[in-house]
Design an enzyme around this catalytic site. Structure first.
Site, short mmCIF file in Angstrom:
data_model
loop_
_atom_site.label_atom_id
_atom_site.label_comp_id
_atom_site.label_asym_id
_atom_site.label_seq_id
_atom_site.Cartn_x
_atom_site.Cartn_y
_atom_site.Cartn_z
N ASP A 24 0.83 -1.21 0.00
CA ASP A 24 0.00 0.00 0.00
C ASP A 24 0.86 1.26 0.00
O ASP A 24 2.04 1.23 0.36
CB ASP A 24 -0.98 0.01 1.18
CG ASP A 24 -0.31 -0.05 2.55
OD1 ASP A 24 0.69 -0.80 2.69
OD2 ASP A 24 -0.75 0.65 3.47
N ASP A 41 8.72 4.38 -1.12
CA ASP A 41 8.05 3.75 0.05
C ASP A 41 6.86 2.93 -0.43
O ASP A 41 5.76 3.44 -0.49
CB ASP A 41 7.63 4.84 1.02
CG ASP A 41 6.97 4.29 2.27
OD1 ASP A 41 7.11 3.08 2.54
OD2 ASP A 41 6.30 5.07 2.99
N GLU A 60 -0.01 -1.26 5.64
CA GLU A 60 1.13 -0.84 6.47
C GLU A 60 0.99 0.63 6.86
O GLU A 60 1.28 1.02 7.97
CB GLU A 60 2.45 -1.06 5.72
CG GLU A 60 3.70 -0.83 6.57
CD GLU A 60 4.18 0.61 6.65
OE1 GLU A 60 5.02 0.90 7.52
OE2 GLU A 60 3.72 1.47 5.87
N GLU A 111 12.05 -1.13 4.09
CA GLU A 111 11.69 0.30 4.15
C GLU A 111 12.94 1.11 3.79
O GLU A 111 14.07 0.67 4.01
CB GLU A 111 11.22 0.67 5.56
CG GLU A 111 9.89 0.07 5.95
CD GLU A 111 8.69 0.78 5.33
OE1 GLU A 111 8.88 1.83 4.70
OE2 GLU A 111 7.58 0.26 5.45
N HIS A 136 6.01 9.56 1.10
CA HIS A 136 4.76 10.31 1.28
C HIS A 136 4.78 11.69 0.63
O HIS A 136 3.82 12.44 0.74
CB HIS A 136 4.38 10.46 2.77
CG HIS A 136 4.33 9.16 3.53
ND1 HIS A 136 3.89 9.08 4.83
CD2 HIS A 136 4.67 7.90 3.18
CE1 HIS A 136 3.96 7.81 5.23
NE2 HIS A 136 4.44 7.08 4.25
ZN LIG Z 1 6.76 2.17 4.07
#
Ligand SMILES: [Zn+2]
Length: 388
Positions: free
Chosen positions: A76, A106, A138, A166, A361
């Protein structure tokens, strides 16, 4: 469908083309991964979410024995709404040595590398198995993955090392703080403020609980950090209230006050201990409030809980990742990962993946070609070590 030459960049482009925002389905992506793996003769299993719109996927290639390596990623991504993207976030694009797209960093970059490694592993004489764990949800708390971890524990030979990819710039990260959050509802009793002693102000009682948090912060900050806490910035557990609402008028004792309190605790401390501490304080305050009016009190509902990732002593995953990357530095990070869910269930776990968390993000999220190449070299060395 699948080419003989497996190219992580093409795999990444494919993964990015699925808009797997956490609130939406990831099933088309999972289906494609299943087809990809099966074209290399690798059988995979999915675990459907309770709502049926998402799934985890796990797979193994190589001998059916304990002692393998697991590559763990999430499928996700965070939303793109309200972000100024200069290109389509769901189409991989390259500019100035960087690959742009939602999830490039990410963490579909690592997912692509893990798929490449699985495919290549299927054609190599592995002495130890390679496993793949791809999760959903996640980005909304690292909780769904528990189902994946527990299912894999029961269904597959036990991996000796778990690498959660990550973004760490391929450095070996051995620790992160844990998280714990509560929705707090303080229930007061309304009277005109001129009659203050006969009412219960939910706001003023909430303030007492929040001040308890202030005192814990001061206490934690004043204490000499433990060895496990010392590498963190700040090197202690913090309590924070980021949202609060309550009250209806300046001259009425508030009937309701609601806030959210979060704990970010260092390895070595337990979420249950912190939960007990705040619950005890809330019970004390509720008792005092109920002396004034029986219908008052403080209700708390746990919002999230994620264990800390604790640096292991002579950890197998750390040893392997250091050998593959050459990184012998001590690194901890301030963000939470699914890694702690693997570790608390007995897997030796480290965080190591391509890309910079600063990109995660963000609008125009990218993974540099250099980091992708570093990840590819890592997987090459991993495959060699699995064959050795
Ligand atoms: Zn992540």
């Amino acid at each position: 469908m699948m080419n003989d030459v497996i190219n992580p960049r093409d795999l990444l482009a494919k993964l990015i083309s699925y808009p797997t925002v956490s609130s939406d389905t990831n099933l088309p992506l999972v289906e494609w991964v299943e087809m990809f793996l099966s074209s290399y003769g690798i059988k995979s299993e999915r675990i459907l979410s309770p709502c049926g719109t998402k799934a985890h996927l796990y797979a193994q290639t190589g001998p059916e024995i304990d002692g393998g390596v697991m590559l763990s990623g999430h499928t996700d991504v965070v939303p793109v709404e309200g972000q100024a993207w200069s290109t389509d976030p769901w189409v991989l694009s390259e500019r100035d040595g960087k690959l742009f797209g939602r999830g490039a960093c990410d963490m579909k970059g690592f997912d692509a590398l893990a798929l490449m490694a699985m495919a290549q592993a299927s054609t190599r004489p592995l002495k130890r198995p390679l496993q793949l764990a791809l999760s959903y949800d996640e980005e909304v708390g690292c909780v769904a993955v528990v189902d994946l971890v527990e299912t894999m524990l029961g269904a597959l030979p036990r991996a000796r090392e778990v690498i959660v990819g990550e973004p760490t710039m391929m450095r070996v990260v051995t620790g992160h703080k844990g998280g714990l959050g509560f929705h707090v509802h303080v229930r007061g009793f309304e009277v005109h403020s001129s009659l203050l002693p006969y009412g219960v102000s939910a706001i003023m009682q909430a303030a007492r609980l929040i001040d308890w948090a202030n005192q814990r912060n001061a206490e934690n900050a004043a204490r000499t950090p433990s060895e496990l806490a010392a590498p963190f910035e700040p090197p202690f557990t913090t309590l924070h209230v980021g949202q609060i609402e309550g009250g209806t008028a300046h001259n009425i004792t508030a009937k309701d006050c609601r806030f959210f309190i979060e704990f970010r605790f260092v390895p070595g401390e337990s979420p249950d201990d912190w939960a007990s501490a705040i619950e005890a304080k809330a019970a004390d305050l509720s008792g005092e409030m109920q002396k004034i009016h029986p219908d008052t009190g403080i209700d708390m509902v746990r919002g999230f809980a994620l264990p800390a990732l604790t640096p292991e002593v002579n950890g197998a995953a750390e040893t392997l990742a250091r050998r593959l990357t050459g990184d012998n530095g001590q690194h901890v990070v301030s963000y939470g990962t699914e890694g702690s869910q693997f570790q608390t269930r007995g897997y030796s776990t480290v965080i190591c993946g391509p890309g910079d968390i600063a990109q995660a993000h963000q609008p125009d999220e990218f993974l540099s070609l250099e980091q992708l190449a570093a990840g590819e070299a890592f997987m090459d060395r991993l495959l060699e070590s699995l064959c050795a």
